[in-house]
Structure formats: structure tokens, C-alpha cells
Design a protein around this motif. Structure first.
Motif: not given
Lengths: 497, 497
Positions: A173-174, A247-253, A300-302, A313-316
Motif C-alpha cells: 500500500r502506497v 474523509g482522507f482515511m476513507s478516500a480509498k477507491r 491507500d491513504p490509510s 511517498p510512504v509504503y507498507e
């Protein structure tokens, strides 16, 4: 008082310090095999190995650990003879920044490097939580190009599959810290005086997995009381402000493009936010062109990552299959790797901007995951044990193991007290030996040896019920001494079938 | 005063702590390849891997370092939150004793284990003398049999040859602390009140290499003034006592049997001395039966080893070829491995006798020796570099490296600023790339790419003088895009010829 007591011998405790552990046999082999697989991928991508010293000056390490609530800031530190402070590295990124700053005129630019080894955290130990653990990192220093971030994500995906995590069992997730900063700006949380609030918001989002949306919402507002009744103070945001963050945290589409479009709306009016969204779009498009779709790498904004030094950028990487936790409840295995861009870490030393990005794989967690799924086929094998029937003929037995070793077969002479022969066979069992060799005086005279198929013996003991079957599949046989190597080889090959 | 000064930004120094260093690229690869070769031999002998924690309690480590003249006894130590002291391991033997004591009911007996990794010494750093270095150890715990000591010596011999030291370029010398104790007894230096004298004698013998017989003789008597005029106090032995010790040091004869016979005379009347000689005889006879003659492993009374915990046989591997030291003088390379029997180390924890013996290879010194002799053929190779002619076509370039990697070829896209093409080729040179790939818009339109043989190019630039030759051996050629992988493979294969 102590002086009055009878003096007794004080023995040191045979234990490692609290939070440390040892690794034996197959554990060591499995880890080094996994590290070899990981670094083979890193190598193929053009990354070069670096091994920096385990000890750094405290000032070089800096203070970037999350949740710093302990006096010495999460590191093991001590003073050198000249009173300067030194410490064990807590990750492989801070040392890389020091190494790059020190050698920047000699290293290629950009510098792709990988590193592996233990790191140390002065944290409260807990079950499965150790103060020394392995990391295996890859970083690219000296380029601001999003192609570097995309490459690291693609390489991480290749790496996970190379060590045995099949596609579908993981997701990378990025996100982008700049998008988050943009959201905070829109929510009226920019400015130096809002440092504390921003910290609370960041930590709250990082706990989404554990607390759920409601828990995070509570931490954005007044605070949150947990199951034990303990109260954690919140960021004190107004409802409007909290709504922006939620809103940011649930911004994933469903697709990266749609998620980016939604994020674009959320950061409207923030330059830094817009820049972050543009970076995410570039990464998504590069990965898309290389065929890394959202089944492997997704926006993925979370994702926020705990470390303080990330700037873009951060990724996991998360393993998505379910395991049973210590209480028997199903849960997802969770994160095994993470990283991001840290454009200011080298600048601490040099004063000049040196952009950089990289990933760290939590090797021990990844190993645990593979064990959990039964996907480790250890190549660890016990040695052939040559037993000692006659302790005056050690050199005969030594000659046997020498012949076996010359043929590439792992072999050893029993070196304990040979009096009790049963103990010798018990020892061979404990060593998981495939074959034991026996040569008493009688065998010696006749030019033969007994070889005992221990793997078969164990299987027979478990499976066979009649003595006819025993005879048909003898686990021990007499062979000519001259055929030793050939017969042992054949027996081991049969056991491996 | 400081407050009056204008505040300036204090940047951390980009340096490791004093006495620490970093290892780059080929250095890391060469070391890990050597460790793999060493552990392959250990494995074949039946030794199992163990990785103990790098941090131990100070009490578990004990105080066994030689020449302890520094306040914290040669180790890096600090206090945990509960005030208990912990420290970085200074070798791999003391931790093994702790691990064995802790797990003695679960481990096989005897327990053959190997371990590798960094150890740390809080010593004064000097040229080529670091405070972190690698060791690679093998030990057998739980047997008093001299066959264990003989096995370790034979394995050490096999190991040195396996990593590339040919027979004749090394010698493994074996002695026995009990013989030395017997000699001291004969010289009237037994008894608890003679501890200090015995210590001085031991250290004096250990310095034979450096001081010569006369220097050692002086230290046995009143003392010794060195070239700088500094005086070192001696053990104060009488001439008769010193003669006994000096006789011991020159007791070496042509064969092990003859040396043992001479030692037997020297320790006449001492039980412990006789026992030591008998042990040496047993080791010599076992090794002889296995074909390890004095050209590889030899009995030599001048070996004592610095560490305080040895109780019986001690051994040391020395490289016998000459090198030039920093001042251009010829000298023998010297010791690269050493070990011995330490029957009391586990007893510290358990109170019960647990005999043990083992060897430690100084990995960094052995690597230095192999480099010195030009016997390291590093497999480290630079990646193919795909240059960036058109920054909007990153995904085209990424596709190329993906194809190359899928074919097992190390490859990367240039990720720096692509503006200056010369910089891209300079980067490829620095990376020691065998091949660079170039695809501009024109090439793209025509379905071709340029591939540049950088190894050949460098050779040509150095060797070729006429332009006809340049044309006959072109270092760059145009190929069909579809032939990329095949052509690069062929070019790399040619470069490796």
C-alpha cells in the motif's frame, strides 16, 4: 548485614538480557537462506551491499523513533572514554544517511544500496517482541524521481514472491505524507504551533488497524477511553476538522486513479497536498506501465508509517492471509515491510538537499509468516553419525567420516562417552541423523560395517505392525567396509525420496 | 561566553565512532562468500549453527580478556532501566557457555556448534585495528575427549585450504596449558601466592614473536627496557627458574613425538605437566593417523594464547608467507585463528564440570591475507545500465530492465538527472557496468537500440592506436529491440572471457 551472612558462591544467571534471544540450527539456516533470496533480488535490481558499523554516535543517529516515551529515546546508548555518546543502531536508514554524507564524493549518484543485519531497540520487551531483530533494507539515495519510489515498490513485490509469498497473499500500500500534510492544512492544522495536534493525528491514523474508524475519530476529538478504562487525550479537533481527516482515511477507491481523484478534491487549496497527489499519480502510472496492478501495489491513504523522517511517498507491505493469534482469534498477519522517502535525512549532516527513498523488510516477521503457512522447506539435515564401539579405534572411525566428508556427505564421530551404546543412538536421533554406522571388533575382523537407516527405522516403528514386514524392509544392514560411501549415499538418497 | 556567540546550526559529524568502519560492495560480498565457504566445512563436520544475541549481561560474559588495563575491562557496557549491566559480546565463546548452560537439557551432548558474526572490543583503536570485527567459531561442548581437540585442528586445516590458503602457506601449532603449568610448578611458581608472577610469565611467552628470546628472558627476570626507554617490570625469577621456562619455549623438535619426549623431561615430577604431555601425545597420534602431519599441524610449546579461560590444549593457525608491513619491511603474516580447551567456562553457570574446546577464525584478518596474496576472485559484477534519453519514456526503459532481470541479468535504469548524457556514462563506469543501453526517439521509431560494451570500450581506449582497429572492434552497436536480451547476454559472456 550482608557481611554476617555465610558467604556463598554467586553464579551468573545463564540467561540473555531481558528481551534478547538466541537462534538455533534450522532457525539460523532458514533466515540466512531467506536473506540470500532477498538480496539476490536486490542485487538483480542493481543495488550494492553496504555493511555499516553496528555502533554509531548518538548525534549521527538522531531522534526519529516513534512513540518516544522512554528516557534514552528507544536506543541503547553509553559514553565512550572521551565522554562522547555512542549507541547501537535502531534501524539501517539513519546509518545510511551518515555513510552517504561521509562518502558522497566517492559513491555513485544515485546510490542504490542494500544492507542486512540486526538492529536494536531499547523498548519494553513483550511476547514475540524482541530488542534485537533483523532488517533487510534497500534504498536509493540522490534522486528525487518518483521512478525510484516506484522501483522500490516493484522490487518489494518481486522480493515477497521470491521468498514464497504468492500473489494475492500480500498487498503493498502506497500513500504520501504530503497529501496528509495537505489534508491537515485544509483542516487548519498547519503552522508550527500545531505540532502537538499534528503528532496526535498522525499517531491516531497509524493505529487505524487496531482501533477502527470510531477509535481514531475519538482520538481526533476529545480523546478515547480504552477497554481497561485508561483515557488517552485526543487532538481536540472540531467536528469539521475531524471530518476532513476522516474523509482522507476513507478516500480509498477501486483504482489508483480514482483514489487520486478523490484525494485531489480533499486537498483542494493546498499546494503541498496537490504536489503529494501528483506524486502518487506518477507512481501509480509508472507501476501500471510495468504491469504492477492494484492486486500487488495499491494507493491507500490509510498508510502513514510511524517514523518521523518521512517527507513524501510512504509504503507498507502487508500479508493479507489470516492466522490465529495467541488467543485463538483470527486476524490478518499484518505488516512485514515498510518504507518511504526521506529527503532531509542526509541534509542533517551536509546542509545540502539529498533526496532518498527506501524500504525495510522485517526479516523475522516475514520468516514467522512463512513458517505459519508451512512454506519453509529447510535444507537443514542432520549428519551421518559414526558410533564408537571400541574407543581405542578412534582413528578407524575418523577415517570413515573423512571418507564420507570427502564425498560431500555431512558426517561425524560420536564424541561423548561411548560406554552406553543406547546413548549413542539416542544422540543420533536428537541430531536427526539419516544414517548411523556401527563397526565393532567382530565387524572389523570380517571387513564389514553395519549401517542403520534411522529415518526408515523411525518410519517403520510407527507404521509396521507385523514382524514379516520388519524383515522385508530392514532398517539395518551389513555391508562391505569398502562400500561404505556408496551404500550411505544410496541410503540417504532413499530417505530423501 | 558561549551564550554571547551567534547561534549557529550544529550539524552532526558524518563519521562513525572512533575505531569503527563501514564495508562497501565487493568487501561485503567477499566476506560473505568466505563465511559461506568456512561454514560449509563446519557443516560437513556435523557442526550446527547458533546465533546468540549480540548483547549479554556483564556477569554472563565474565572477565577473560587479555591485557585488561582499561576501566571497563575491554567491553562496551551500559546499564539497563532496572540498573542491571549489559554489554556487547567480546567473543563468541563466552556467549556459547551461557547458551549451553541455559539449554543443556535440550541440546545434544556433545554439542557441536558454529557461529559467526561481529564482536566488539573497547580497545584503543589503531591503524587496521577496529573495535568491531568478525569471528567465525566452531566449538564442541560436553566432551573431554582429545579427539574433539584433534578434530577441531583438522577441521581448521581443511577450512584454511577451502578458503584458498594452500598447504605450506599455513601452520597450525598446538600446545597445552597443563604442560606450561607443569613447567611453572617445576620452576617453583605454583601456589595461589604466585598468581602475579605466573601472569607475567604467560604474557611474556605470548610476546615471543615480537620480543624474541632475549626480550622474553628479560621479562622473566628483573624486567625489560624497550626501544623508547620505557621499562616493563619482570616476573623476578631466579636464573634457575628462568632457565626452566626458557627450556620449555625452545623444546620444539622435528616431530611431535620428539617434542613430547622433550616436554616430558621438562615437567618431570609434575602431575599436571605429565597429564598435559599425555594429551599432546594423544592429539598428535590421532592427527597422524588421519594423515595431518607436521606440515599442517605441529606440536609447538611456544603457543600460549592470551585469553584467560583456557585449561588444556591451545592451538593457533599462522600464515607463514611473508608480506610487507606498513613500513615496507618483510614480516610473516601471522595468526589468523586460535582456540583451545576451556573446561571451566560452563561450570561458572552450573557448578558442574562441562568440558569444551573450540576455535575462532579472525575473518577480517584472513580476508586481508587472501587479498594480499591476490587469491580473491570476487564474483561482484556491476549492473547493465539502461540510460535515459527521453524522461517521458521511463516506462520503456523500465520494461527493458524488467526483461533483462527476468533473464537473470543484473540491470537498472539510470535514475539521476538525465539531462547530461555524459554523466550517465560516467555513472555506468563508476558502477563497473559491463554494458550500457541507449534508446533515443530516433531508435525508438526504428525499433532498434544501441548497446555499448563498456568493458571492451575501456580496453580499446587503452590498447588500440589506429582508427582502423577501432572500426574493426566496435564497442557500440545497433541491434533490433527484440534482440536486446540475447545481444546483452552475448556481450557480457564475451566480456567475461
Amino acid at each position: 548485614m550482608a557481611k554476617d551472612k555465610k558467604k556463598k558462591i554467586l553464579r551468573p544467571k545463564a540467561l540473555p538480557p531481558k528481551g534478547f534471544r538466541d537462534y538455533f540450527g534450522a532457525e539460523v539456516v532458514e533466515r540466512s537462506e531467506m536473506l540470500r533470496e532477498i538480496t539476490a533480488v536486490y542485487h538483480r535490481y542493481g543495488f550494492d551491499p553496504l555493511e555499516s558499523s553496528a555502533v554509531e554516535t548518538v548525534e549521527a543517529l538522531g531522534k526519529f523513533l516513534p512513540d518516544v516515551d522512554r528516557p534514552n529515546e528507544g536506543v541503547f546508548a553509553w559514553q565512550d572514554e572521551d565522554d562522547s555518546w555512542m549507541a547501537l543502531r535502531y534501524d539501517l536508514t539513519a546509518p545510511l544517511a551518515r555513510v552517504y554524507a561521509q562518502n558522497r564524493n566517492d559513491l555513485p549518484s544515485p546510490y542504490r544500496r542494500f544492507a542486512m543485519g540486526p538492529v536494536w531497540r531499547n523498548e519494553k520487551p513483550g511476547p514475540g517482541r524482541y530488542r534485537q531483530f533483523y532488517q533487510c533494507d534497500a534504498d536509493t539515495v540522490g534522486t528525487a524521481s518518483m521512478a525510484a519510489d516506484a522501483e522500490i515498490c516493484a522490487m518489494l513485490s518481486d522480493t515477497l514472491e521470491a521468498v514464497g509469498i504468492p500473489r494475492g497473499d500480500y498487498i503493498i500500500r502506497v500513500n504520501n505524507r504530503k497529501v496528509l500534510n495537505g489534508v491537515l492544512e485544509v483542516a487548519g492544522l498547519s503552522g508550527d504551533d500545531k505540532d502537538a495536534e499534528r503528532g496526535i493525528v498522525l499517531r491516531a491514523i497509524d493505529k487505524l488497524d487496531r482501533l477502527g474508524l470510531d477509535g481514531v475519530r475519538a482520538l481526533l476529538g476529545e480523546g478515547r477511553k480504552d477497554a481497561s478504562g485508561d483515557f488517552t487525550k485526543g487532538a481536540g479537533l472540531s467536528d469539521e476538522q475531524a471530518d476532513v481527516v476522516m474523509g482522507f482515511m476513507s478516500a480509498k477507491r477501486d483504482t489508483g486513479a480514482e483514489t487520486c481523484a478523490r484525494l485531489s478534491e480533499l486537498v483542494q487549496g493546498s499546494d503541498i497536498g496537490a504536489q503529494g497527489v501528483a506524486e502518487l499519480e506518477e507512481i501509480a502510472s509508472l507501476l501500471d506501465a510495468q504491469g504492477y496492478g492494484p492486486d500487488r501495489i495499491d494507493i491507500d491513504p490509510s498508510v502513514v508509517r510511524g517514523l518521523g523522517y518521512y517527507t513524501g511517498p510512504v509504503y507498507e507491505a502487508e500479508l493479507t492471509f489470516e492466522i490465529l493469534d495467541e488467543k485463538g482469534r483470527k486476524r490478518q498477519f499484518g505488516s512485514v515491510a515498510g518504507g518511504g522517502r526521506y529527503d532531509d535525512l542526509v541534509k542533517r549532516f551536509t546542509g545540502q538537499e539529498v533526496p532518498a527513498t527506501g524500504v525495510s523488510i522485517g526479516v523475522d516477521r516475514l520468516l514467522a509468516a512463512l513458517r505459519e503457512k508451512g512454506r519453509i522447506n529447510s535444507t537443514a539435515k542432520g549428519p551421518v553419525v559414526v558410533t564408537v564401539m571400541d574407543r581405542d579405534r578412534m582413528s578407524d572411525y575418523q577415517a570413515m567420516v573423512a571418507e564420507l566428508r570427502d564425498a560431500g556427505i555431512r558426517a561425524e564421530v560420536y564424541l561423548g562417552n561411548p560406554k552406553n551404546f543406547g546413548n549413542q543412538l539416542k544422540y543420533a536421533d536428537k541430531r536427526e541423523s539419516p544414517v548411523a554406522i556401527i563397526e565393532g571388533g567382530d565387524e572389523k575382523d570380517r571387513g564389514v560395517v553395519q549401517i542403520k537407516d534411522l529415518a526408515l527405522g523411525a518410519r517403520l516403528a510407527a507404521e509396521i505392525e507385523t514382524s514379516e514386514e520388519w524383515k522385508a524392509q530392514p532398517a539395518q544392514k551389513e555391508i562391505a567396509r569398502g562400500d561404505l560411501v556408496a551404500e550411505v549415499k544410496a541410503m540417504i538418497a532413499r530417505a530423501a525420496e
